[in-house]
Each structure stands twice: as C-alpha cells, then as structure tokens.
Design a protein around this motif. Structure first.
Motif, PDB file in Angstrom:
ATOM      1  N   LYS A 132       0.885  -1.376   0.016  1.00 51.82           N
ATOM      2  CA  LYS A 132      -0.040  -0.225   0.071  1.00 51.82           C
ATOM      3  C   LYS A 132       1.020   1.094   0.143  1.00 51.82           C
ATOM      4  O   LYS A 132       0.069   2.666  -0.498  1.00 51.82           O
ATOM      5  CB  LYS A 132      -0.691  -0.004   1.020  1.00 51.82           C
ATOM      6  N   HIS A 133       1.911   1.358   0.793  1.00 55.08           N
ATOM      7  CA  HIS A 133       2.914   2.350   0.764  1.00 55.08           C
ATOM      8  C   HIS A 133       3.090   2.237  -0.696  1.00 55.08           C
ATOM      9  O   HIS A 133       3.616   3.687  -1.613  1.00 55.08           O
ATOM     10  CB  HIS A 133       4.122   2.726   1.997  1.00 55.08           C
ATOM     11  N   ALA A 134       4.353   1.642  -1.592  1.00 59.64           N
ATOM     12  CA  ALA A 134       4.039   1.722  -2.873  1.00 59.64           C
ATOM     13  C   ALA A 134       3.665   2.302  -3.478  1.00 59.64           C
ATOM     14  O   ALA A 134       4.003   3.007  -4.146  1.00 59.64           O
ATOM     15  CB  ALA A 134       4.828   0.357  -3.440  1.00 59.64           C
ATOM     16  N   ILE A 135       1.613   2.110  -3.849  1.00 59.89           N
ATOM     17  CA  ILE A 135       1.654   1.984  -4.153  1.00 59.89           C
ATOM     18  C   ILE A 135       0.319   3.105  -4.229  1.00 59.89           C
ATOM     19  O   ILE A 135       0.730   3.997  -5.222  1.00 59.89           O
ATOM     20  CB  ILE A 135      -0.093   1.153  -4.892  1.00 59.89           C
ATOM     21  N   SER A 136       0.661   3.445  -3.584  1.00 58.43           N
ATOM     22  CA  SER A 136       0.774   5.215  -2.840  1.00 58.43           C
ATOM     23  C   SER A 136       1.127   5.944  -3.005  1.00 58.43           C
ATOM     24  O   SER A 136       0.850   7.253  -3.841  1.00 58.43           O
ATOM     25  CB  SER A 136       0.354   5.618  -1.559  1.00 58.43           C
ATOM     26  N   ASN A 137       2.779   5.670  -3.576  1.00 58.53           N
ATOM     27  CA  ASN A 137       3.888   6.843  -3.675  1.00 58.53           C
ATOM     28  C   ASN A 137       4.082   5.833  -5.367  1.00 58.53           C
ATOM     29  O   ASN A 137       5.391   6.761  -5.488  1.00 58.53           O
ATOM     30  CB  ASN A 137       5.363   6.342  -2.627  1.00 58.53           C
ATOM     31  N   GLN A 138       3.351   5.985  -5.493  1.00 58.03           N
ATOM     32  CA  GLN A 138       3.480   5.489  -7.477  1.00 58.03           C
ATOM     33  C   GLN A 138       4.707   4.532  -7.632  1.00 58.03           C
ATOM     34  O   GLN A 138       5.110   5.001  -8.581  1.00 58.03           O
ATOM     35  CB  GLN A 138       3.276   6.623  -7.928  1.00 58.03           C
ATOM     36  N   TYR A 139       4.818   3.739  -7.087  1.00 61.31           N
ATOM     37  CA  TYR A 139       5.907   2.686  -7.098  1.00 61.31           C
ATOM     38  C   TYR A 139       6.127   2.425  -8.864  1.00 61.31           C
ATOM     39  O   TYR A 139       4.639   1.874  -8.633  1.00 61.31           O
ATOM     40  CB  TYR A 139       6.453   1.415  -5.933  1.00 61.31           C
ATOM     41  N   TYR A 140       7.168   1.996  -9.659  1.00 61.89           N
ATOM     42  CA  TYR A 140       6.797   1.323 -11.073  1.00 61.89           C
ATOM     43  C   TYR A 140       8.583   0.216 -10.662  1.00 61.89           C
ATOM     44  O   TYR A 140       9.312   0.462  -9.922  1.00 61.89           O
ATOM     45  CB  TYR A 140       7.252   2.407 -12.235  1.00 61.89           C
ATOM     46  N   ASP A 146      -8.294   4.095  -6.214  1.00 68.56           N
ATOM     47  CA  ASP A 146      -9.049   4.522  -7.127  1.00 68.56           C
ATOM     48  C   ASP A 146     -10.387   4.925  -5.605  1.00 68.56           C
ATOM     49  O   ASP A 146     -11.016   3.951  -4.549  1.00 68.56           O
ATOM     50  CB  ASP A 146     -10.284   2.889  -7.615  1.00 68.56           C
ATOM     51  N   PRO A 147     -10.364   6.182  -5.711  1.00 69.80           N
ATOM     52  CA  PRO A 147      -9.972   7.234  -6.513  1.00 69.80           C
ATOM     53  C   PRO A 147      -8.640   7.350  -6.192  1.00 69.80           C
ATOM     54  O   PRO A 147      -8.083   7.536  -5.030  1.00 69.80           O
ATOM     55  CB  PRO A 147     -11.354   8.075  -6.808  1.00 69.80           C
ATOM     56  N   PRO A 148      -7.789   8.579  -7.229  1.00 67.98           N
ATOM     57  CA  PRO A 148      -6.759   8.800  -6.993  1.00 67.98           C
ATOM     58  C   PRO A 148      -6.825   9.128  -5.210  1.00 67.98           C
ATOM     59  O   PRO A 148      -5.685   9.750  -5.314  1.00 67.98           O
ATOM     60  CB  PRO A 148      -6.521   9.083  -8.319  1.00 67.98           C
ATOM     61  N   GLU A 149      -7.513   9.939  -5.442  1.00 66.51           N
ATOM     62  CA  GLU A 149      -7.493  11.231  -4.640  1.00 66.51           C
ATOM     63  C   GLU A 149      -8.779  11.406  -3.427  1.00 66.51           C
ATOM     64  O   GLU A 149      -9.917  10.330  -4.088  1.00 66.51           O
ATOM     65  CB  GLU A 149      -7.842  13.098  -5.324  1.00 66.51           C
ATOM     66  N   GLY A 150      -8.495  11.434  -2.513  1.00 69.02           N
ATOM     67  CA  GLY A 150     -10.014  11.911  -1.795  1.00 69.02           C
ATOM     68  C   GLY A 150      -9.309  11.374  -0.165  1.00 69.02           C
ATOM     69  O   GLY A 150      -8.793  10.262  -0.001  1.00 69.02           O
ATOM     70  N   PRO A 151     -10.714  11.057   0.934  1.00 66.77           N
ATOM     71  CA  PRO A 151      -9.840  10.104   1.720  1.00 66.77           C
ATOM     72  C   PRO A 151     -10.520   8.507   2.075  1.00 66.77           C
ATOM     73  O   PRO A 151     -10.354   8.138   3.471  1.00 66.77           O
ATOM     74  CB  PRO A 151     -10.875  11.044   3.142  1.00 66.77           C
ATOM     75  N   TYR A 152     -10.962   8.685   0.593  1.00 67.16           N
ATOM     76  CA  TYR A 152     -12.179   7.243   0.304  1.00 67.16           C
ATOM     77  C   TYR A 152     -11.563   5.673  -0.315  1.00 67.16           C
ATOM     78  O   TYR A 152     -12.242   5.690  -1.082  1.00 67.16           O
ATOM     79  CB  TYR A 152     -13.429   6.996   0.596  1.00 67.16           C
ATOM     80  N   LYS A 153      -9.537   6.467  -0.008  1.00 66.54           N
ATOM     81  CA  LYS A 153      -9.554   5.278  -1.368  1.00 66.54           C
ATOM     82  C   LYS A 153      -9.128   4.122  -1.160  1.00 66.54           C
ATOM     83  O   LYS A 153      -8.996   3.645  -0.184  1.00 66.54           O
ATOM     84  CB  LYS A 153      -8.159   6.017  -1.646  1.00 66.54           C
ATOM     85  N   ARG A 154      -9.135   3.136  -1.829  1.00 69.96           N
ATOM     86  CA  ARG A 154      -9.155   2.384  -2.085  1.00 69.96           C
ATOM     87  C   ARG A 154      -7.693   1.171  -2.926  1.00 69.96           C
ATOM     88  O   ARG A 154      -7.420   2.159  -4.173  1.00 69.96           O
ATOM     89  CB  ARG A 154     -10.422   1.503  -2.696  1.00 69.96           C
ATOM     90  N   THR A 155      -7.302   0.802  -2.691  1.00 68.50           N
ATOM     91  CA  THR A 155      -5.866   0.515  -3.124  1.00 68.50           C
ATOM     92  C   THR A 155      -5.471  -1.159  -3.977  1.00 68.50           C
ATOM     93  O   THR A 155      -6.422  -1.803  -3.409  1.00 68.50           O
ATOM     94  CB  THR A 155      -3.998   0.418  -2.027  1.00 68.50           C
ATOM     95  N   TYR A 156      -5.249  -0.943  -5.631  1.00 69.84           N
ATOM     96  CA  TYR A 156      -5.227  -2.279  -5.727  1.00 69.84           C
ATOM     97  C   TYR A 156      -4.168  -3.394  -6.065  1.00 69.84           C
ATOM     98  O   TYR A 156      -2.609  -2.093  -6.451  1.00 69.84           O
ATOM     99  CB  TYR A 156      -6.367  -2.491  -6.966  1.00 69.84           C
ATOM    100  N   LEU A 157      -3.597  -4.227  -5.979  1.00 72.30           N
ATOM    101  CA  LEU A 157      -2.171  -4.868  -7.228  1.00 72.30           C
ATOM    102  C   LEU A 157      -2.677  -5.238  -7.960  1.00 72.30           C
ATOM    103  O   LEU A 157      -3.595  -6.400  -7.816  1.00 72.30           O
ATOM    104  CB  LEU A 157      -2.158  -5.843  -5.449  1.00 72.30           C
ATOM    105  N   PHE A 158      -1.708  -5.352  -8.655  1.00 72.02           N
ATOM    106  CA  PHE A 158      -2.059  -5.827  -9.458  1.00 72.02           C
ATOM    107  C   PHE A 158      -1.264  -7.603  -9.730  1.00 72.02           C
ATOM    108  O   PHE A 158      -0.157  -7.827  -9.842  1.00 72.02           O
ATOM    109  CB  PHE A 158      -1.208  -5.457 -11.126  1.00 72.02           C
ATOM    110  N   THR A 159      -1.861  -8.455 -10.259  1.00 75.51           N
ATOM    111  CA  THR A 159      -1.279  -9.402 -10.315  1.00 75.51           C
ATOM    112  C   THR A 159      -1.253 -10.262 -11.295  1.00 75.51           C
ATOM    113  O   THR A 159      -0.532 -11.933 -11.810  1.00 75.51           O
ATOM    114  CB  THR A 159      -2.929 -11.110  -9.358  1.00 75.51           C
TER     115      THR A 159
END
Length: 590
Positions: free
Chosen positions: A111-119, A137-150
């Motif tokens: 989650k830390h990596a995705i929030s910092n746009q790790y590539y 999703d959404p990229p901004e806002g307090p209710y962001k959901r984090t997804y990991l590509f598998t």
C-alpha cells in the motif's frame, strides 16, 4: 602511427562507454532469461531499490547479471528471475508464477508503494520494461481503495531469431484489493504473446522513445528561433555599438596625438577612458595560481562538454542508456586532463610563475575535491536508504583508477608540455612599475551588477532548453535532440563571449584595469542563474521530494553549475583577452 593508435583508442572507448550488448540469437523454444532490476517512486527517479526487496515472487537463487560501468552508475542491479519460463516464439496463457499469502506487513508495504506510485523495471534481452505495481481508486480523496496487479501480459516482437521489443501490460480486472487486517491468498500469473516485425535489430532502442515514460521531446523550433534571433540581435547590437565607440575613441586619441606633436595643448576631454590604463591593463591578476587553475579547468570542461555533445551526435546514446552519458563524461574528463594541465601551466609560465607544480596540483584537485565530498554525502544517504543508486565499492575503485591512471599522468604531461613550449606573454603595451589609482566606480557598475547583467543574457538564450534538459536528467522524458543541443551550445558560447567583451570594454572605459578576474566571473555568472533555476524547477515544475532525491538533485546540480562556471568563465576571459589585445594593438599602431 600515433594517429592510428589514438583513433583505435577512441573507438574502443566509445564502444566501452556505450555499454551496448550484442544481444542473443534464439531458436524456437529456447529459454529467454528474465531479470528483476529496480523499483521506486515515479516522482523520484534517483530513489530506486531492488525489485526483489518487495514481497513479490522471490527468486530461488540470486544469480546476478553482469553489468557495465554505465549500468552500475544508473543504479542497475539485475538478478535472474528464474520463475519466469518464457520460451522464444512460444506463447503462454495464464501461467502461475507463484502462490502468495500476504501478511499485514506485506499489505502495508504494498500500500505504501502504490500510494507513492512505485514502478518496476525488468530486463529481457537487455531491453528494459516498466510497469506500475498497482493503483488507487479514486486517485484522490479520503476513501481511496488500493489494488495490486496480479497479472503481467508480455508482448514481445521478434525479427527472425532476435528480440526487438518487449512491453508489459497489466489490467484493472486482474487485481486484488489490499485491505488491512485481511489475510490475502492469491496467485501471481503471466501471459506471453509473440509477434513478428521487420524492424532492424540495431535500431531497436529507437522504439523506446515512446513507451512507458511518455513521448520523446519534439523539436521546439519556436525556442530555437527565439535564441537565434537573440544571438543575432545581441551580437550585432554589441558589435555596432562597441565598434562605433571604439572608432570614436581611436579618432579622438589620434587627434590628441596629432595636437601634442604640433605643440598644441590637450583639452581635458581628450585624455580619458581606456587609453589611460594602457600601462596597467596587462598587469597580471592577483592569485595567479588559482586563476590559472580556473582557466585550465575551464578549458578541460569545454573539451569534455564538446566531446559529449559530439559523441551524442553519432547516435551513441540511446533513450534508455542514461548511464552511458555519465560514463562518457567521466572518461572524457580524464582524457582531457592533459588539456587542463597544458593551458594552466602555459598561462602560469607566461605570467612569470615559478612553482608551476602547485598550479597542476590545484588544477587536478579544484573540482575533484568538491565532487568527492558531495559524492560521499549522496552515496552515504543512498546506502543508508538501501537504494541501488549507492555505488558499489569496486565501481568507485574503477572510476577512481580511471583518473589516477589516466587523468593524473595527463595533467602532469600536459603541464610539462605547456610550460616548455610556451613563449612570453604577448602584451602590446609595457606595464609600468607603479599601479595606477582606480577612480571611484558608480554603484550600478560594480561587480555584482556586472555579473547579473552578463549572466542574464546568456541564460535567457538557453533557459527554454534548460527545461528539456532538466526533464531528461531528473524526469522521465527522453532527450535525443542532440543537434539542437549542439546549436544551443554554440549560441551560449557566442553570447557569453559577446557580453563579456562588452562588459570588459565599459570597465576599461571607467579606467579600471582589473579586468582579468572580472571577465572570468562575468563570463561564468550564467551558472548562478542556472542554479537558481534548479531551485525553481525542483519546487514548482517537478514533484520530487525526500532527502535522497533532494541530495542527488542539488548536490550534482551544484557540481554541474560549478563546471559550467569554469567553462563559461574561461570563454569570457579568453574573448576579453583577444579584445583587449586588439584595441591596444590599434592604439599602438596609431
């Protein structure tokens, strides 16, 4: 014979600098090796870490790929990812890479990596491929959901038995949501598709100008034309104004000389200006050793910059080979050490210096010591952060030996040749024993204002190009407009020489003969504007942050500006010296 040996050495150096691999040839079904390389935040290009440090599928063994000096300098640390079973020309669909159970710590790390746009960056047949590890999703806002590509979808193009291009795609319907406090159990999978292409193998790096990081920079003709018009108007304006003033000065001095021969008395207005300092204008500056070291280093940096630009015009540097530029600069700086030693010792000998060896030592260390201190600071931070940008010990030894084995002897050889082949300093006018008193100078003609005026005009000619260069060095844009860069380099030299010559003339007109250091400082003053622009770029035009990225950015930008100052200062002094000799030769002839 010597020319042939030199040509062979230059060609070998260019091949080594480029670090281009000849690549492999495959038969259908042959295994294609895949390598994990680095991962890091998109906004901080220098903050990269080992990809296998993240809780992805872990390789069974850490088989490291051999790397060139160029690759190590740009932070590449690839290891074999043997779990990928990619075979040449054989397609695969939904192959299970590994099974993962993520702990709360693993979820927090992702989650830390995705929030910092790790590539990430992987290497396949020495071709770098990039991709994000997930999204919010959404990229901004307090209710962001984090997804990991598998899932990874490899699209590979081949030309007969050679790999031409590799792309990786990830899809938003092949993800897992990262939720804290939940034990996640899933598979990482991948697919492989192959396609045929007729694109030539030796131009395959050209395909990477428009991939993951965005489009290649387009030719910005408006800024180029703006700079060209500025150069033409500026140089023409200065030439006309200065030559008209000089012509009036020559006529006035000739009239004054004729009157004195006829026995007529001079009027007060006939004897003023730069003619009055002809017995002091060629008085050597204070701190001759330091001045000569600055001059020698400026010549060395000029040769290095010109060499890097000329190498780039040959197509040696590909978009994905940023380390090759660094390596070429290191090698050319060492090879041009003889130029720095030659011109420093030559000028010092012409000035009547005795301890020329100190001039060579100062020339060799004046830039090396600040570079070493900044490198130690930056490398220590990178090592403490666990970044792959931390240069390994043996790579440091390798670079150091280049300068010890090549650079130091060339400094000494160039100094000996410069000292023994030079003649006396040519000065059209004899220097008096007594130093002429300098009249008071108006505040708006003091050194700080002269430097501001002399630095602003050259910077205004290149400031648009500076943005593109900064984007290529500290962003993710590809810069391949080397012909435009060469043109801008010529513009910069011409503008610097023109404005410094004009400033020197106006200074001599005020009966101030201390033009040596001032011409150097005014010539190099554009570097202060470049460093100020770097602060603006970092804070307003980029999203960089953090002590690691900030240390790299400001540390190495300061070193680049220091070299820029030495190079342009040398251009300003050299043009002023030519101009001063010219006007006093004309005065002597009349």
């Amino acid at each position: 014979m010597k020319g042939g040996v030199l040509a062979i050495a230059v060609v070998c150096a260019c091949v080594w600098i480029s670090g281009v691999s000849c690549g492999g040839r495959y038969n259908t079904g042959d295994p294609v090796p895949v390598f994990f390389n680095t991962i890091g935040p998109y906004n901080n290009p220098m903050e990269v870490y080992r990809m296998w440090a993240m809780p992805f599928c872990v390789p069974d063994s850490h088989i490291r790929k051999s790397t060139t000096l160029s690759q190590r300098l740009q932070g590449d640390r690839p290891i074999r990812a043997a779990m990928y079973k990619i075979e040449f020309g054989v397609e695969a669909n939904n192959v299970v890479l590994c099974h993962r159970k993520l702990t709360e710590q693993n979820v927090a790390s992702f989650k830390h990596a995705i929030s910092n746009q790790y590539y990430y960056e992987m290497l396949i047949e020495d071709l770098p491929v990039h991709g994000f590890i997930g999204f919010e999703d959404p990229p901004e806002g307090p209710y962001k959901r984090t997804y990991l590509f598998t899932h990874m979808d490899f699209s590979i193009s081949k030309n007969r038995n050679r790999i031409i291009q590799v792309n990786i795609s990830s899809y938003t319907d092949r993800v897992v949501e990262l939720t804290e406090g939940t034990l996640l159990d899933f598979n990482f999978t991948y697919s492989v598709t192959w396609s045929n292409t007729s694109f030539p193998y030796h131009h395959r790096y050209d395909l990477y100008k428009d991939t993951f990081f965005g489009k290649e920079m387009e030719i910005h003709w408006l800024s180029i034309m703006n700079s060209l018009v500025l150069v033409v108007l500026l140089t023409g304006f200065l030439a006309i104004i200065v030559m008209r003033i000089l012509k009036n000065d020559f006529n006035r001095y000739e009239s004054s000389t004729s009157k004195s021969r006829e026995g007529a008395s001079k009027t007060p207005d006939e004897d003023y200006g730069w003619k009055l300092v002809h017995h002091d204008v060629f008085r050597f500056p204070s701190s001759k050793t330091l001045f000569c070291a600055f001059y020698g280093l400026g010549c060395q940096f000029f040769a290095t910059a010109l060499g890097v630009i000329l190498l780039s015009l040959t197509g040696l540097f590909h978009p994905e080979m940023g380390g090759a530029v660094y390596t070429s600069a290191i090698v050319l700086y060492a090879l041009s050490s003889g130029i720095g030693g030659f011109f420093a010792a030559r000028l010092f000998q012409q000035m009547g210096g005795v301890k020329w060896s100190w001039t060579i030592i100062l020339t060799a260390t004046l830039f090396a010591i600040p570079f070493g201190l900044i490198f130690f600071w930056v490398n220590t931070i990178a090592a403490a952060k666990g970044s792959t940008m931390s240069i390994p010990f043996w790579t440091i030894v390798e670079v150091l030996m280049i300068h010890v084995i090549v650079g130091v002897p060339l400094y000494l050889i160039g100094g000996i040749i410069g000292r023994r082949t030079t003649g006396s300093f040519y000065a059209p006018c004899r220097t008096a024993n007594a130093v002429r008193e300098i009249p008071p100078t108006p505040w708006y003609r003091t050194l700080p204002f002269q430097m501001a005026a002399a630095g602003f005009l050259p910077f205004s000619a290149i400031y648009i190009e500076m943005f593109y260069i900064f984007e290529a060095l500290w962003g993710h844009s590809y810069y391949s407009l080397y012909g435009i860069l060469f043109l801008v380099f010529i513009i910069l030299i011409v503008v610097t020489a023109s404005i410094t010559t004009a400033v020197t003339y106006f200074q001599l007109s005020l009966e101030d003969h201390r033009w040596w250091w001032k011409s150097f400082l005014c010539g190099g003053s554009a570097s202060f504007f470049v460093f100020a622009y770097s602060w603006y770029y970092y804070s307003a035009r980029s999203a960089m942050s953090g002590i690691l990225q900030g240390s790299y950015f400001f540390g190495y930008t300061f070193l680049a500006c220091f070299g820029f100052f030495l190079m342009l200062g040398t251009v300003g002094f050299s043009s002023s010296l030519i101009f001063v000799r010219y006007i006093y030769e004309q005065l002597k002839a009349e």
